[in-house]
Design a protein around this motif. Structure first.
Motif, PDB file in Angstrom:
ATOM      1  N   PRO A 130       0.574  -1.561  -0.161  1.00  0.00           N
ATOM      2  CA  PRO A 130       0.261  -0.439   0.066  1.00  0.00           C
ATOM      3  C   PRO A 130       0.638   1.064   0.007  1.00  0.00           C
ATOM      4  CG  PRO A 130       0.098  -0.973   2.134  1.00  0.00           C
ATOM      5  CD  PRO A 130       0.571  -1.918   1.201  1.00  0.00           C
ATOM      6  N   TYR A 131       0.361   2.274   0.307  1.00  0.00           N
ATOM      7  CA  TYR A 131       1.268   3.940  -0.339  1.00  0.00           C
ATOM      8  C   TYR A 131       2.021   3.870   0.771  1.00  0.00           C
ATOM      9  CZ  TYR A 131       1.977   8.667  -1.088  1.00  0.00           C
ATOM     10  OH  TYR A 131       2.724  10.073  -1.131  1.00  0.00           O
ATOM     11  N   GLY A 132       3.207   4.398   0.716  1.00  0.00           N
ATOM     12  CA  GLY A 132       3.911   3.844   1.831  1.00  0.00           C
ATOM     13  C   GLY A 132       4.487   3.368   2.261  1.00  0.00           C
ATOM     14  N   GLN A 133       4.313   1.419   1.176  1.00  0.00           N
ATOM     15  CA  GLN A 133       5.357   1.130   1.701  1.00  0.00           C
ATOM     16  C   GLN A 133       6.062   0.233   0.953  1.00  0.00           C
ATOM     17  OE1 GLN A 133       2.886  -1.762   4.428  1.00  0.00           O
ATOM     18  NE2 GLN A 133       1.544   0.262   5.352  1.00  0.00           N
ATOM     19  N   SER A 134       6.414   0.802   0.301  1.00  0.00           N
ATOM     20  CA  SER A 134       6.403   0.234  -1.312  1.00  0.00           C
ATOM     21  C   SER A 134       8.171  -0.021  -0.887  1.00  0.00           C
ATOM     22  CB  SER A 134       7.415   1.478  -2.756  1.00  0.00           C
ATOM     23  OG  SER A 134       8.043   1.114  -3.113  1.00  0.00           O
ATOM     24  N   ALA A 135       8.404  -1.495  -1.384  1.00  0.00           N
ATOM     25  CA  ALA A 135       9.896  -2.144  -1.720  1.00  0.00           C
ATOM     26  C   ALA A 135      11.256  -1.634  -2.593  1.00  0.00           C
ATOM     27  CB  ALA A 135       9.692  -3.249  -1.547  1.00  0.00           C
ATOM     28  N   PHE A 136      10.670  -1.027  -3.708  1.00  0.00           N
ATOM     29  CA  PHE A 136      11.098  -0.624  -4.869  1.00  0.00           C
ATOM     30  C   PHE A 136      12.257   1.114  -3.893  1.00  0.00           C
ATOM     31  CE2 PHE A 136       8.056  -2.399  -6.889  1.00  0.00           C
ATOM     32  CZ  PHE A 136       8.944  -3.777  -7.389  1.00  0.00           C
ATOM     33  N   ALA A 137      11.702   1.474  -3.370  1.00  0.00           N
ATOM     34  CA  ALA A 137      12.295   2.989  -2.577  1.00  0.00           C
ATOM     35  C   ALA A 137      13.428   3.036  -2.703  1.00  0.00           C
ATOM     36  CB  ALA A 137      11.521   3.885  -1.327  1.00  0.00           C
ATOM     37  N   GLY A 138      14.089   3.885  -3.405  1.00  0.00           N
ATOM     38  CA  GLY A 138      15.477   3.986  -3.329  1.00  0.00           C
ATOM     39  C   GLY A 138      16.565   2.963  -4.075  1.00  0.00           C
ATOM     40  N   LYS A 139      15.713   2.126  -4.078  1.00  0.00           N
ATOM     41  CA  LYS A 139      16.621   1.139  -5.078  1.00  0.00           C
ATOM     42  C   LYS A 139      17.333   0.999  -6.425  1.00  0.00           C
ATOM     43  CE  LYS A 139      15.936  -2.587  -1.527  1.00  0.00           C
ATOM     44  NZ  LYS A 139      16.933  -2.971  -1.065  1.00  0.00           N
ATOM     45  N   PRO A 140      18.167   1.539  -6.307  1.00  0.00           N
ATOM     46  CA  PRO A 140      18.462   1.072  -7.865  1.00  0.00           C
ATOM     47  C   PRO A 140      18.708   0.807  -8.723  1.00  0.00           C
ATOM     48  CG  PRO A 140      20.756   1.599  -6.105  1.00  0.00           C
ATOM     49  CD  PRO A 140      19.852   0.822  -5.356  1.00  0.00           C
ATOM     50  N   ALA A 141      18.183   0.752  -9.927  1.00  0.00           N
ATOM     51  CA  ALA A 141      17.624   0.141 -11.113  1.00  0.00           C
ATOM     52  C   ALA A 141      18.577   0.872 -12.284  1.00  0.00           C
ATOM     53  CB  ALA A 141      15.218   0.432 -11.017  1.00  0.00           C
ATOM     54  N   GLY A 142      18.378  -0.415 -13.026  1.00  0.00           N
ATOM     55  CA  GLY A 142      18.382  -0.701 -14.529  1.00  0.00           C
ATOM     56  C   GLY A 142      17.043  -1.272 -15.437  1.00  0.00           C
ATOM     57  N   LEU A 148       8.347   5.987  -8.466  1.00  0.00           N
ATOM     58  CA  LEU A 148       8.208   4.650  -6.598  1.00  0.00           C
ATOM     59  C   LEU A 148       9.977   4.895  -6.347  1.00  0.00           C
ATOM     60  CD1 LEU A 148       7.490   1.798  -8.534  1.00  0.00           C
ATOM     61  CD2 LEU A 148       6.395   2.521  -7.378  1.00  0.00           C
ATOM     62  N   ASP A 149      10.831   6.223  -6.616  1.00  0.00           N
ATOM     63  CA  ASP A 149      11.632   6.698  -5.621  1.00  0.00           C
ATOM     64  C   ASP A 149      12.892   5.671  -6.227  1.00  0.00           C
ATOM     65  OD1 ASP A 149      13.252   8.695  -4.762  1.00  0.00           O
ATOM     66  OD2 ASP A 149      12.954   6.931  -2.638  1.00  0.00           O
ATOM     67  N   MET A 150      13.130   5.412  -7.919  1.00  0.00           N
ATOM     68  CA  MET A 150      14.130   4.691  -7.660  1.00  0.00           C
ATOM     69  C   MET A 150      15.077   5.282  -8.837  1.00  0.00           C
ATOM     70  SD  MET A 150      12.475   0.995  -9.024  1.00  0.00           S
ATOM     71  CE  MET A 150      13.357  -0.013  -8.361  1.00  0.00           C
ATOM     72  N   PRO A 151      16.177   5.358  -8.144  1.00  0.00           N
ATOM     73  CA  PRO A 151      17.356   6.169  -8.753  1.00  0.00           C
ATOM     74  C   PRO A 151      17.526   4.644 -10.236  1.00  0.00           C
ATOM     75  CG  PRO A 151      18.481   5.311  -6.816  1.00  0.00           C
ATOM     76  CD  PRO A 151      16.644   5.030  -7.146  1.00  0.00           C
ATOM     77  N   THR A 152      17.668   5.347 -11.633  1.00  0.00           N
ATOM     78  CA  THR A 152      17.439   4.632 -12.457  1.00  0.00           C
ATOM     79  C   THR A 152      18.424   5.177 -13.605  1.00  0.00           C
ATOM     80  OG1 THR A 152      15.220   4.322 -12.061  1.00  0.00           O
ATOM     81  CG2 THR A 152      16.394   4.148 -14.387  1.00  0.00           C
ATOM     82  N   LEU A 153      19.507   4.429 -13.975  1.00  0.00           N
ATOM     83  CA  LEU A 153      20.606   4.431 -14.515  1.00  0.00           C
ATOM     84  C   LEU A 153      19.668   4.915 -16.207  1.00  0.00           C
ATOM     85  CD1 LEU A 153      23.829   4.069 -15.301  1.00  0.00           C
ATOM     86  CD2 LEU A 153      22.775   1.296 -16.407  1.00  0.00           C
ATOM     87  N   TRP A 200      26.829   1.693 -10.551  1.00  0.00           N
ATOM     88  CA  TRP A 200      25.246   3.115 -10.122  1.00  0.00           C
ATOM     89  C   TRP A 200      25.449   2.164  -9.259  1.00  0.00           C
ATOM     90  CZ3 TRP A 200      23.605   6.846 -12.153  1.00  0.00           C
ATOM     91  CH2 TRP A 200      22.190   7.339 -11.791  1.00  0.00           C
ATOM     92  N   VAL A 201      25.044   0.638  -8.675  1.00  0.00           N
ATOM     93  CA  VAL A 201      24.554   0.059  -7.707  1.00  0.00           C
ATOM     94  C   VAL A 201      25.232   0.742  -6.655  1.00  0.00           C
ATOM     95  CG1 VAL A 201      23.570  -2.191  -6.615  1.00  0.00           C
ATOM     96  CG2 VAL A 201      23.011  -2.305  -8.825  1.00  0.00           C
ATOM     97  N   LYS A 202      26.635   0.609  -6.958  1.00  0.00           N
ATOM     98  CA  LYS A 202      27.448   0.790  -5.635  1.00  0.00           C
ATOM     99  C   LYS A 202      27.446   2.004  -5.616  1.00  0.00           C
ATOM    100  CE  LYS A 202      30.493  -2.729  -7.336  1.00  0.00           C
ATOM    101  NZ  LYS A 202      32.401  -3.260  -7.364  1.00  0.00           N
ATOM    102  N   LYS A 203      27.167   3.219  -5.811  1.00  0.00           N
ATOM    103  CA  LYS A 203      27.048   4.553  -6.185  1.00  0.00           C
ATOM    104  C   LYS A 203      25.688   4.753  -5.218  1.00  0.00           C
ATOM    105  CE  LYS A 203      26.675   9.240  -8.108  1.00  0.00           C
ATOM    106  NZ  LYS A 203      26.845   9.127  -9.352  1.00  0.00           N
ATOM    107  N   HIS A 204      24.791   3.942  -5.128  1.00  0.00           N
ATOM    108  CA  HIS A 204      23.238   4.321  -5.066  1.00  0.00           C
ATOM    109  C   HIS A 204      22.742   3.988  -3.739  1.00  0.00           C
ATOM    110  CE1 HIS A 204      22.165   7.521  -7.859  1.00  0.00           C
ATOM    111  NE2 HIS A 204      22.958   7.075  -8.145  1.00  0.00           N
ATOM    112  N   ALA A 205      23.288   2.088  -4.083  1.00  0.00           N
ATOM    113  CA  ALA A 205      22.723   1.595  -2.068  1.00  0.00           C
ATOM    114  C   ALA A 205      23.097   2.072  -1.257  1.00  0.00           C
ATOM    115  CB  ALA A 205      23.509  -0.225  -2.637  1.00  0.00           C
ATOM    116  N   ALA A 206      21.902   1.834  -0.786  1.00  0.00           N
ATOM    117  CA  ALA A 206      22.046   2.720   0.793  1.00  0.00           C
ATOM    118  C   ALA A 206      22.805   1.309   1.647  1.00  0.00           C
ATOM    119  CB  ALA A 206      20.815   3.158   1.570  1.00  0.00           C
TER     120      ALA A 206
END
Length: 183
Positions: free
Chosen positions: A97-109, A134-139, A177-183
């Motif tokens: 549901p809104y506010g519980q996204s599993a994708f938030a902040g995950k670097p995407a390709g 979805l707040d995914m930094p995307t290559l 990209w993942v290494k740069k953005h992964a928390a």
């Protein structure tokens, strides 16, 4: 980051999918410290907001696998100039549901193969719009619109010699990209 885990979501359920073959072949180009794990999306029910309070076990599994990953790679065909319904269904489930996204902040390709000359350019553009929300930094570069034709894969299912250098560069850029953005 010594070990990198990439959740791979293939937007096709077809047994002989070019995109599933592409996902497997791309994983073979990765260094040993990167693990590419294809996630199952074919068993998800159709998304219905009424179910947000009690998500199906398959949805909970998908969300857990995405959360455990350092990045998410989408390998998608293009259906009717957009992403396949099965991929959109998986995205809707994992982001709700809104506010519980599993994708938030995950670097995407994003990558994909098609028999069409422009590969999956339009599907990828639609997917970029969704991932931005979805707040995914995307290559963004290099882009990879793969024309699925003779020679893309060798007899062992690896990337063929004419495409190997380009796709190795894409995999390397995505992992950086993942290494740069992964928390």
């Amino acid at each position: 980051m010594s070990r990198i885990t990439i959740a791979v979501i293939v937007g096709s359920l077809r047994r002989e999918s070019f995109n599933r073959r592409l996902a497997v072949a791309l994983a073979r180009l990765a260094p040993p410290e990167a693990e590419f794990k294809q996630l199952e999306i074919g068993d998800l029910p159709l998304y219905n907001q009424d179910d947000d309070g009690q998500q199906a076990a398959s949805v909970q599994r998908l969300k857990s696998e995405i959360r455990a990953a350092d990045g998410v790679m989408f390998v998608t065909p293009e259906y009717n100039r957009s992403i396949p319904g099965v991929l959109k269904n998986a995205i809707d489930h994992a982001s709700r549901p809104y506010g519980q996204s599993a994708f938030a902040g995950k670097p995407a390709g994003i990558i994909g193969a098609s028999v069409g000359a422009i590969g999956t350019a339009l599907a990828q553009q639609h997917l970029r719009n969704i991932l931005a929300y979805l707040d995914m930094p995307t290559l963004t570069a290099p882009e990879a619109f793969i024309h699925a034709k003779e020679g893309l894969f060798d007899e062992a299912g690896n990337i063929g010699p004419n495409s190997k250098a380009f796709l190795q560069g894409w995999v390397d850029a995505y992992l950086a990209w993942v290494k740069k953005h992964a928390a």
